[in-house]
Design a protein around this motif. Structure first.
Motif: not given
Length: 271
Positions: A12-16, A97-104, A127-134, A211-212
C-alpha cells in the motif's frame, strides 16, 4: 499474520497517494450510487496513472514471487527447509520487500546468483510515484516497455488503455532511467576497483539496494572499506532525492532561449 500485515502495508505504501485518492473516490461513488453504478466501473473509471500503477504492481509481485520460488525452493540456505506454504510465503515476502521495504525473512547472503540478480531488477524498479518507495518507479518502466512495444509493432504513438502517452513523458522516463543507470554503474565500478576480491554480483546487490533506498544487504557492507561506505552513502542520498534532480543540480540553469527554438530535422542510424 505479522508477515501478511507487513507485506500489505509495504504494498500500500508503494502505490502512491494519488492512487489511494483515486481508488477511494471511485469506491465512494460506487457505494453512493446504491447499486446503480456497476462495481466493475470502480476499476474502469480509474485514471491512467492508477491503472498503470496497479497493473505493474501486480505484474512485478507475480514475477518476483514465481521467480524467487523457482530459484530458491531447493536452496537449504534460504527456503529449502520450509514446507510448500512456507516457501510460497517466503517468496512472496521477498518479492515485496525487494521493491521498497528492506525487511528480510530469509538470508540474503544465501540467495542464489539468479535470485540476487532478480532482486537487483526489482529493487531498481522500486515503487510508484508519490509513494514512500525508491527506484525509478513502476510508471517509468511501464512507459519504456510500452514505447518499445509500439516501436516493434510499427505504431507511431505509445498507447495504454486507450490513451496516448505524450512525448514529454517518454523523454522524462528515458532520462530518469539513463541517469539512474549512470550513477549506479559509477558506484558499482568504484566499489569493484576498491574491492576486486569481492563478487561483482554481491557488490551490485549492495549498490542497487543503496541506490533504490531498499535497505537489504548480503552481509557485505560491514567488510567494505571506508571509501566504499562513502560511495554507498552518496548513492543512498542520490536515490532518495532522485537521480534526475541530482543531475539537474549539477547541470546548472537551463537557457530559456533554447527552450523555444526549432532546429532542422536530421536522421541518423541507430541499432
Amino acid at each position: 499474520m505479522i508477515t501478511i500485515t507487513t507485506t500489505m502495508l509495504v504494498i500500500l505504501s508503494g502505490l502512491g497517494y494519488p492512487v489511494w485518492i483515486d481508488l477511494a473516490k471511485n469506491i465512494k461513488m460506487t457505494i453512493q450510487s446504491k447499486g446503480k453504478r456497476p462495481v466493475g466501473r470502480t476499476i474502469t473509471r480509474l485514471s491512467l496513472q492508477s491503472k498503470i500503477v496497479l497493473t505493474m504492481t501486480l505484474f512485478l509481485l507475480t514475477l518476483g514471487t514465481l521467480g524467487f520460488y523457482l530459484l530458491e525452493h531447493h536452496n537449504p540456505a534460504t527456503m529449502g527447509t520450509l514446507n510448500a506454504a512456507g516457501k510460497f510465503q517466503a517468496a512472496f515476502f521477498q518479492s515485496v520487500t525487494t521493491r521498497t521495504a528492506g525487511f528480510a525473512s530469509i538470508s540474503q547472503s544465501g540467495l542464489t546468483n539468479g535470485s540476487k540478480l532478480l532482486a537487483c531488477l526489482l529493487m531498481i524498479v522500486g515503487g510508484s510515484p508519490a509513494g514512500t518507495a525508491g527506484g525509478i518507479k513502476t510508471t517509468t518502466v511501464a512507459v519504456l516497455l510500452l514505447t518499445a512495444i509500439s516501436v516493434l509493432r510499427g505504431n507511431k504513438d505509445t498507447e495504454c488503455y486507450g490513451r496516448k502517452i505524450t512525448f514529454e513523458i517518454i523523454r522524462v522516463a528515458i532520462t530518469i532511467t539513463l541517469v539512474t543507470f549512470v550513477f549506479w554503474l559509477f558506484g558499482v565500478t568504484v566499489m569493484t576497483v576498491i574491492k576486486p576480491q569481492q563478487k561483482v554480483l554481491d557488490l551490485m546487490f549492495e549498490a542497487t539496494s543503496a541506490m533504490a533506498t531498499v535497505g537489504l544487504t548480503v552481509d557485505l557492507t560491514p567488510v567494505l572499506s571506508d571509501i566504499s561506505h562513502v560511495v554507498l552513502m552518496l548513492m543512498m542520498y542520490i536515490g532518495r532525492i532522485g537521480p534526475m534532480t541530482m543531475a539537474l543540480i549539477f547541470s546548472g540553469h537551463v537557457d530559456k532561449k533554447n527552450q523555444f527554438r526549432t532546429l532542422p530535422e536530421a536522421k541518423i542510424m541507430v541499432g
